[in-house]
Every structure is written in structure tokens, then in C-alpha cells.
Design a protein around this motif. Sequence first.
Motif, PDB file in Angstrom:
ATOM      1  N   GLU A 196       0.826  -1.223   0.000  1.00  0.00           N
ATOM      2  CA  GLU A 196       0.000   0.000   0.000  1.00  0.00           C
ATOM      3  C   GLU A 196       0.858   1.271   0.000  1.00  0.00           C
ATOM      4  O   GLU A 196       0.415   2.306  -0.467  1.00  0.00           O
ATOM      5  N   ARG A 202      -4.436  -2.406  -6.560  1.00  0.00           N
ATOM      6  CA  ARG A 202      -4.758  -2.832  -5.191  1.00  0.00           C
ATOM      7  C   ARG A 202      -3.529  -2.706  -4.314  1.00  0.00           C
ATOM      8  O   ARG A 202      -2.473  -3.256  -4.637  1.00  0.00           O
ATOM      9  N   VAL A 213      -1.763  -3.562  -0.707  1.00  0.00           N
ATOM     10  CA  VAL A 213      -1.925  -4.590   0.322  1.00  0.00           C
ATOM     11  C   VAL A 213      -0.979  -4.336   1.498  1.00  0.00           C
ATOM     12  O   VAL A 213       0.030  -3.639   1.367  1.00  0.00           O
ATOM     13  N   ASP A 250      -3.166  -9.375   4.531  1.00  0.00           N
ATOM     14  CA  ASP A 250      -4.083  -9.414   3.379  1.00  0.00           C
ATOM     15  C   ASP A 250      -3.864 -10.704   2.596  1.00  0.00           C
ATOM     16  O   ASP A 250      -2.763 -11.255   2.573  1.00  0.00           O
ATOM     17  N   GLU A 310      -0.780 -15.307   1.530  1.00  0.00           N
ATOM     18  CA  GLU A 310      -0.813 -14.309   2.601  1.00  0.00           C
ATOM     19  C   GLU A 310       0.277 -13.269   2.359  1.00  0.00           C
ATOM     20  O   GLU A 310       1.425 -13.611   2.059  1.00  0.00           O
TER      21      GLU A 310
END
Length: 263
Positions: free
Chosen positions: A80, A91, A93, A97, A108
Motif C-alpha cells: 500500500e 490494489r 496490500v 491481506d 498471505e
Amino acid sequence: MIIERIWVGNTLRNFNYLLACPDSGEALAIDPLDHRQVLAVARDRGWHITQILNTHEHHDHIGGNAAVAAATGARVIAHELASSRIPDVDRGVGAGDVIQVGRTVELECLDTPGHTLSHICLLAHTGQPALFSGDTLFNAGAGNVRNGGNVHALYRTFVDQLMRLPANTRVFPGHDYIENNLAFTLSREPDNRDAAALLERVRGHDPAGAPVATLAQEMRHNSFFRLDQARIIAGLRLNFPDLPEQPDAETVFIKLRELRDLW
Ligand SMILES: [Zn+2]
């Protein structure tokens, strides 16, 4: 989960990966650089690449994103905090997540800062777990911290996360540095038989056929997992005479990283 490791054959010695769901044929591309090879392998296997995961923002881990996404429509996933440095991230993460690929594959996300501060490792909780470690953990080595990294964060990632994973976890790194790294191990521990035997096996090898090590094996031949070894500490005190007799593990890690930079 089917794992396809792709040897790029470039001077940076990158590995690209495709992870596929055998039921649906959907695939995730990790760190695509050589988009031609990545697309060709997917085509040959009858897979559809629906997602791309960049472990971190360095150019040799994102260079094939645009071409793969254009050819497949794949969504781009990254840490992120990396989305400002990687074009067209769909996206972001963070720790915990889950990335789902098709019907059977669940990965994972581990938040593993150090090599950069926005680095993701992927952990597959398969019968024998698999770790896709980007530039955080290499066979017999650790990532450098010279391009946006932090050695204290890298140490914490090793101790708090990687060392706690199941010992039978297979390690799939972002580069093939095994030969040079094992030589470094032997420079620190000349009598490390595991490192010597493995070096013998991989010397002059074709990285396309490189062996896949488990974390249990890494614990035996990777200096960055062997921070309490008397031989390593004694050697470091020759290089760094100011080191105390019993330096703490973080200091050992930092000094090893410093020497590896000069190796
Ligand atoms: Zn990198």
C-alpha cells in the motif's frame, strides 16, 4: 498451486514467477520483468494471468507490468505504501491481506520492510509452505539496504517474521545470488560444511535449474540466520575491533550486511 520459476538470464540475475490454480488456470505473475517469457510460459501452460504482484518498487521487479497487463488485463497489486512509486497499481496490500488466485490458491501478504520500506513477501500455506521473498531473503543471503532500505527494519523482518516461519518452508527469491552468497558464508565460517557442499553443487550452475532451499537449510548456510555463531562473531571482531565480546544479534546482522556490501 503450481509454481513456475522463470530465469530471466539478465545481468541482475532475476527470477520471475507464475503461480497458477490448477482448477481454473488463473495465474498470478510475481515481479514480471521479462514479459515475453512470462506471457509465453502462461500461453504454453494454458493459463490466464489475472493478477500481477510486485514485491517492491525497484525497476527490475516492475519492468514487465505494463506489457503483461496490456496483454492480459491483469490487475497490479503492490504494498500500500508503494503505489505512489509503481505506475497503475490497482490494489494496495498490507500485512495479513490475502491474494486469491482462482479457486485453490491463497497467498498471505507479509509486510517485510528492510530492502525497501514497502516490500511484500508472499506466503503460501500449502502442504509444504512456500515463501516468495523478493529482495528480502536470498538463498544464503539477505537483501541490501542501499536503495531506499533500512538495515534495522531488515533485521526485525528476519527475526520477527522469517525466522518464525515453519522450517520446511521453501524459499523462492527474486534473484539468483546463491554462488556468491555461499562464498560469503564461507568467508565468515570457513568450516561450514553445509555451505561448502552446496557451493560445490551449484558452482557454475545454470540458474534455471537452481535447487530450491528450505528455511531449515537457510538456517545452516545463511549467515544472516546465524547471528549467534561464535565463529562469525570472532571473525567480525577482527574486522571491527571495537565490537564487544558478545555483540547483540542486531549488531552482528548490521556488521554482516556492511561486509556483504563490500564483498
Ligand atoms: Zn530490489
